[in-house]
Design an enzyme around this catalytic site. Structure first.
Site, PDB file in Angstrom:
ATOM      1  N   HIS A 179       0.805  -1.220   0.000  1.00  0.00           N
ATOM      2  CA  HIS A 179       0.000   0.000   0.000  1.00  0.00           C
ATOM      3  C   HIS A 179       0.842   1.276   0.000  1.00  0.00           C
ATOM      4  CE1 HIS A 179      -3.451   2.462   0.338  1.00  0.00           C
ATOM      5  NE2 HIS A 179      -4.090   1.841   1.307  1.00  0.00           N
ATOM      6  N   ASP A 395     -10.349  -3.815 -17.927  1.00  0.00           N
ATOM      7  CA  ASP A 395     -10.746  -4.686 -19.042  1.00  0.00           C
ATOM      8  C   ASP A 395      -9.487  -5.177 -19.755  1.00  0.00           C
ATOM      9  OD1 ASP A 395     -11.698  -5.858 -21.359  1.00  0.00           O
ATOM     10  OD2 ASP A 395     -12.832  -4.110 -22.046  1.00  0.00           O
TER      11      ASP A 395
END
Length: 470
Positions: A179, A395
């Site tokens: 993170h 995608d």
């Protein structure tokens, strides 16, 4: 090869086997600079020295006329692996390793070693997951395998990725990110660029920008704002530091549930507050009642705020570092639980407004002055709005994911965009509580909804006991 099986104790049990290939390192496709890059003073705070897991589920789109014949024959594992290698040429710090310098200052040594990648297959179809396409996910530990000795903050791969083919031709893309390298918006930017390259682009449409010095402490550092998020708070029984016998459940809130919750607050307040404000306030209140702290104990709600829009001039478009703040509202348990719901909504609405450019500068300065402390989790409800996340857009050439977002909700809770089986658009919120407290939470939430004319269940019947502490 490795394999594992697991079952979910959701309403309909789901059991499947995952077979994994040996983990490999995916390096940048071309030579990249060998250098050290300092993280910002927002990046390397203690609270971000953790791993951020996410998961995406993709349908088999072989019958979709928009997917050409060549694409249908391609292997998603191969396509994604190659796209990651090409994307790392531009995002080459992700292929390096974190080191720590004086004053606990973190930096990336850009070594080009690569990110960890696992190829896997599961003997299950996407359809078999049914309503399990929300946290907690069955077999998550197998769908995102924790490679031994890979999960450290220092000297370890900064990304772990697993692509699992499904029996139906669909696939699951799961990953774990250090993170300190990026926040939700930053990792979303990277993953969408991997998707662009997987679909044939030669370079990212948004060029990545490092420039972490833009969020470094001032010279000299000076704390100019109030930061209750970094208060040192004594732990008591009302804390939600995870212990044994924890339960993880997800709750769906569609238009009817949100409308009902809005009816619990005055009309003028409802008109000026967001869905996030109302839902967060109601869940904070129900959760606090469920945990049963003493009436005079201080309780907090902490919202993770993306502060990119708060800078003037704006940060560069491609900046992918952490630009998040943790503004915190506090009150006593007695006031929160006994006052009308509107009291909690007002607190949540006001706290998000405090995040300004000066606030972010003040956080960076505090990190340097106080040794990069962790935000407090004691008697705190930590929540993030993921409804605008572009993780739902990733995608790789097979369309957008059925689900794309956090892999689990534990210390932090997320508002995740979700469409239920009836086609209703709403949001799912994972909650993590001790078993008895979860029962009280469900009861309190049901009462709140029923008192405002919702006569159908907003509460999912999926729950899973978590035996190990975090």
């Amino acid at each position: 090869m490795g394999s594992g099986s697991a079952s979910s104790n959701s309403k309909k049990s789901l059991t499947f086997r995952v077979t994994r290939q040996k983990p490999e390192l995916v390096r940048p496709a071309k030579s990249t600079p060998r250098e050290f890059k300092l993280l910002s003073d927002i990046d390397d705070q203690e609270g971000l020295r953790t791993q951020l897991p996410a998961i995406h589920f993709y349908h088999n789109h072989n019958n979709d006329p928009r997917i050409n014949g060549t694409r249908r024959r391609l292997d998603p594992v191969k396509v994604i692996r190659e796209a990651i290698a090409k994307a790392l040429v531009f995002y080459y710090p992700f292929a390096g390793r974190l080191r720590e310098g004086p004053g606990r200052k973190l930096m990336v040594e850009c070594t080009g070693e690569g990110v960890l990648f696992i190829e896997a297959d599961a003997d299950v179809t996407l359809e078999q997951f049914g309503d399990a396409l929300q946290p907690p996910f069955p077999c998550l530990d197998e769908l995102l395998y924790d490679v031994p000795h890979s999960g450290g903050i220092l000297h370890c791969p900064l990304l772990l990725i697993q692509v699992t083919r499904l029996r139906c031709g669909g696939f699951i893309f799961a990953y774990r990110l250090n993170h300190t390298m990026a926040d939700g918006a930053g990792v979303s930017q990277f993953m969408n660029e991997v998707g662009e390259i997987a679909r044939g682009a030669s370079a990212p449409s948004i060029q990545p920008v490092w420039q972490r010095e833009l969020l470094n402490a001032r010279d000299p550092p000076r704390v100019t704002c109030t930061h209750h998020e970094y208060d040192q708070v004594a732990d008591t029984k009302g804390s939600i530091i995870p212990q044994d016998d924890m339960v993880h459940r997800s709750f769906f809130f569609g238009p009817a549930e949100i409308s009902a919750l809005r009816k619990s607050i005055p009309l003028d307040l409802s008109r000026k507050c967001s869905t996030f404000d109302v839902l967060t306030a109601c869940l904070w209140r129900c959760r606090t009642i469920a945990l049963q702290p003493e009436p005079n104990e201080e309780v907090r709600v902490m919202c993770i705020v993306n502060a990119r829009s708060r800078f003037n001039p704006p940060l560069p478009q491609g900046y992918y570092g952490n630009v998040i703040a943790y503004p915190t509202a506090l009150t006593t348990a007695g006031e929160l639980c006994n006052k009308p719901v509107g009291y909690a909504v007002e607190l949540v609405t006001k706290l998000k407004r405090v995040v300004t450019e000066d606030y972010m500068r003040s956080v960076a300065d505090l990190m340097v002055i106080k040794g990069r402390p962790h935000f407090t989790l004691v008697r705190t409800y930590l929540v993030s709005d993921g409804t605008r996340s572009r993780l739902t857009d990733v995608d790789f050439g097979w369309g957008k994911p059925v689900y794309g977002g956090p892999a689990k909700g534990t210390v932090a809770s997320f508002h995740i965009p979700f469409k239920n089986k009836k086609g209703e658009e709403g949001r799912v919120v994972p909650i993590f509580l001790p078993g008895l407290a979860m029962d009280r939470f469900v009861s309190e939430l049901k009462n709140l909804l029923l008192s405002n004319n919702v006569h159908r269940g907003a509460i999912t019947d999926r729950s899973i006991s978590v035996k190990s502490a975090l």
